[in-house]
Design an enzyme around this catalytic site. Structure first.
Site, PDB file in Angstrom:
ATOM      1  CD  GLU A   1      -3.022  -1.056   0.845  1.00  0.00           C
ATOM      2  OE1 GLU A   1      -3.455   0.075   0.591  1.00  0.00           O
ATOM      3  OE2 GLU A   1      -3.600  -2.097   0.546  1.00  0.00           O
TER       4      GLU A   1
ATOM      5  CB  CYS B   1      -2.814   6.215   2.783  1.00  0.00           C
ATOM      6  SG  CYS B   1      -4.025   5.349   3.791  1.00  0.00           S
TER       7      CYS B   1
END
Ligand code: NAP
Length: 681
Positions: free
Chosen positions: A255, A294
């Protein structure tokens, strides 16, 4: 003070000259971080041999129950975590997302594992696959825990949630974890792991923690281990291409940076509810965790003729956001996690400013409440504007990991979609519109590039979890720049740590392996009716074949009157002749009711309730004069925990039911679920 690691059953202190971590608000030192002296091969061995062996001996439901107990335990200590979290620059709201959001994810995984996976050390997946004409050779998938460890390398922004959302599925799967938090905020992760270890809820070796570098850990991993990484794309690329990771095909989930978009719908008038929702969402994503998320909105894509109105509304909203020490009343945005990160964000904003104009914020001198602007890692909310966003790649490629976003205008829907895709793969996108036709076009137009897409409008805003919140049941991840990985997504995340194996064999063998009855397996019969048996005494495969019953016209008429269902296929001789069946047939619900009448044992006994029916299929019609009989077979047993208020200790028994006619053809197939009392001895 030294931030410690927990490895091989003991707390470990590294060398004194480790990396210094400081309070994000005051700049005061918190401690040093070093993993010097750790034998990483031993850490992996301990995880595998102590943790893995003990976890694999537990059923999935037992592991899930421990997750719930652990989540409760951590919740009981949340006050101390909030206190430490404040040092990372977090406001109370930011800490809530990290601490209670993470613990909530652990609760969710406990429920998902118990609801969706077998109560065995392994899980059975999907249906039986028929591989032969006569049905003596079948296949089915099972999922077993991998026999290695899962190494979780996390980013600095969510020291609790980032750990908990990964360890919960791994522990449910039966795979021990080695957590490696990012250094700038690892002191909070350490505090939480201390509570986990002190609780003794999971067996020793299930949870280990490395604060500091991971040394040669990756060199020791093999095909039974896995790595999940959250952080920058550059570090991710380096680790993903580690020679040993490639050599041993070690699963690597990544990620990374993500330039998430939010699109304001074409017809959103300034001051309209959707316009206001767009501004509110944007401000929230810029300021929560000071933009160190994020999933934050990095690219705000708005109709060209709304750019000025959006800039003005954003300016007014951001003016009200006081930056400073969250301990001071009224402060809404805290600091970045450290001064190094602050300099990284300034550098990224500098790069963006080479091709975009700074329209709000962006000045080094700004008001900070209750703290020293030099010592704390504060950053002003900053909005840039790109005037040629289809050509200028910078705002689609440079991630300023702070309270920073770039506005860009679009002329039509296709252009908005094209701009969204220029992020080359993101975790999340959102479109704020009341026009569902536009929503559908944007979702379908951008979905291939995004792990999640939110459609926001007045209908769902009050209950919406917002653009930036990953949720346990939904996938969190994204293609391309976002790393190409997947986290969360319900049971999917647990299965990520397991090996899916196709097992082939006879029905009887598959029943023995999967501990679930496979149609065609040799049945177990007994003179005692299976409804007279306690949960523990029932065997998988135990079968009852009932007496027969001939269906009459009186049955159809009586059932029609009782239920009020006078559908032509049951009552109209002429229409029924023209129908699919070419004759009057019995109600399907009569057939299954008649079956219950055949298979139940009516006197009180261990079967306490029938609480559901799954997978019902009517295969052949039952006409007047047909003779039916029922076979029930104990298919699966799921033991339940007795709660303090429960009157009985019970388990669920799933029975396969087959109703056949006089030609032995199946007329109906389904599963029933009964609640069966345990002897409990
Ligand atoms: P980073 O510098 O890449 O670090 C990420 C993690 O990797 C840290 O734990 C770091 O440990 C570790 N690491 C660095 N070099 C390593 C090496 N050679 N071997 C093993 N581990 C190593 O990223 P960050 O600065 O912590 O995080 C910010 C970035 O994370 C942002 O770009 C953001 O987009 C991304 N992020 C993505 C998501 C997502 O879900 N997609 C979520 C959060 C953050 P040390 O701290 O000890 O160096």
């Amino acid at each position: 003070m030294q931030i410690e690691s927990y490895v091989c059953g003991a707390w470990h202190r590294g060398s004194n000259d480790g990396r210094l971590v400081s309070n994000a608000i005051t700049g005061e030192p918190i401690g040093t971080v070093s993993s010097d002296g750790i034998d990483f091969a031993e850490v992996r061995r301990h995880g595998r041999e102590a943790g893995g062996t003990a976890l694999r001996a537990l059923s999935i439901h037992d592991r899930a129950n421990r997750l719930k107990a652990l989540a409760k335990h951590l919740l009981g200590h949340k006050a101390s975590f909030y206190e430490i979290s404040a040092k990372t620059g977090a406001t109370k709201g930011d800490s809530w997302v990290d601490i209670e959001g993470g613990i909530g994810t652990m609760f969710s995984y406990s429920g998902i594992a118990r609801r969706e996976l077998s109560n065995e050390p392994f899980s059975v997946e999907g249906d039986v696959e028929r591989l032969s004409a006569k049905g003596s050779f079948l296949g089915r998938h099972i999922l077993v825990p991998k026999e290695g460890v899962s190494v979780h390398i996390n980013a600095f922004n969510f020291p609790c949630w980032g750990m908990l959302e990964k360890i919960a599925p791994s522990l449910a799967a039966g795979v021990p974890v080695i957590v490696k938090p990012a250094t700038p905020s690892c002191y909070l992760t350490e505090a939480m792991v201390r509570e986990m270890i002190a609780s003794e809820i999971f067996p020793e070796g299930s949870i280990q923690l490395i604060c500091g570098g991971v040394g040669d850990l990756l060199d020791h991993l093999d095909e039974q281990d896995s790595v999940t990484f959250t952080g920058s794309a550059s570090t991710g690329r380096k680790l993903r291409t580690h020679p040993n990771i490639i050599e041993n095909s070690v699963p690597f989930n990544m990620e990374a940076d993500s330039l998430n978009y939010s699109i304001l719908g074409e017809n959103a008038e300034p001051g309209s509810p959707v316009f206001d929702l767009f501004i509110k969402g944007l401000v929230q994503e810029m300021t929560v965790k000071a933009g160190q998320k994020c999933t934050a909105i990095r690219r705000a894509i708005v109709p060209q003729n709304r750019i000025d109105a959006v800039t003005e509304a954003l300016g007014a909203a951001l003016d009200k956001v006081k930056v400073g020490d969250p301990a001071v009343e009224g402060v809404r945005m805290g600091a970045l996690v450290g001064t190094d990160q602050r300099e990284d964000v300034w550098q990224a904003v500098g790069q963006l400013a080479e091709s975009c104009e700074i329209v709000l914020g962006g000045q080094r001198d700004f008001e900070v409440v209750g703290a020293d602007i030099e010592k704390g890692a504060f950053f002003p909310a900053t909005v840039l504007r790109s005037d040629n966003p289809l050509e200028n790649q910078a705002p689609h490629a440079i991630e300023a990991f702070g309270p920073v976003t770039t506005l860009m205008g679009y002329n039509d829907r296709d252009e908005a979609i094209a701009l969204a895709k220029l992020g080359r793969g993101s975790l999340v996108g959102s479109v704020v519109t009341s026009d569902d036709e536009e929503a559908s076009a944007v979702v379908l137009g951008t979905a291939a590039y995004h792990g999640r897409v939110l459609v926001l409008n007045e209908d769902c805003a009050a209950e919406s979890t917002g653009h930036g919140s990953p949720l346990a049941p939904l996938v969190h991840g994204g293609p391309g720049r976002a790393g190409g990985g997947e986290e969360l997504g319900g049971a999917r995340a647990i299965k990520h740590y397991m090996q899916r194996t196709a097992v082939q064999g006879s029905p009887t063998t598959l029943t023995a392996v999967t501990r679930q009855y496979t149609p065609g397996a040799k049945p177990v019969t007994d003179v005692v009716h299976p409804f007279r048996k306690y949960f523990e005494d029932l065997q998988i495969g135990e079968q009852l074949v009932t007496h027969r019953r001939t269906v009459t016209e009186a049955d159809i008429v009586n059932f029609g009157c009782l239920s009020g269902d006078h559908f032509y296929a049951h009552f109209d001789e002429i229409a029924a002749k023209d129908s699919l069946f070419e004759k009057r047939v019995a109600h399907g619900y009569f057939v299954i009711s008649a079956a219950a009448g055949m298979f139940v044992d009516p006197a009180p006994g261990p079967v306490l309730a029938n609480y559901g029916l799954d997978n019902l299929r009517f295969i052949e019609p039952v006409g007047i004069g047909d003779t039916i009989r029922t076979t029930i077979t104990a298919k699966e047993k799921i033991a339940k925990d007795k709660k303090p208020d429960d009157k009985y200790h019970t388990g669920v028994v799933k029975w396969a039911v087959e109703i056949t006619n006089q030609n032995d053809e199946p007329v109906a197939l389904y599963d029933i679920l009964t609640l069966v009392e345990m002897r409990g001895e």
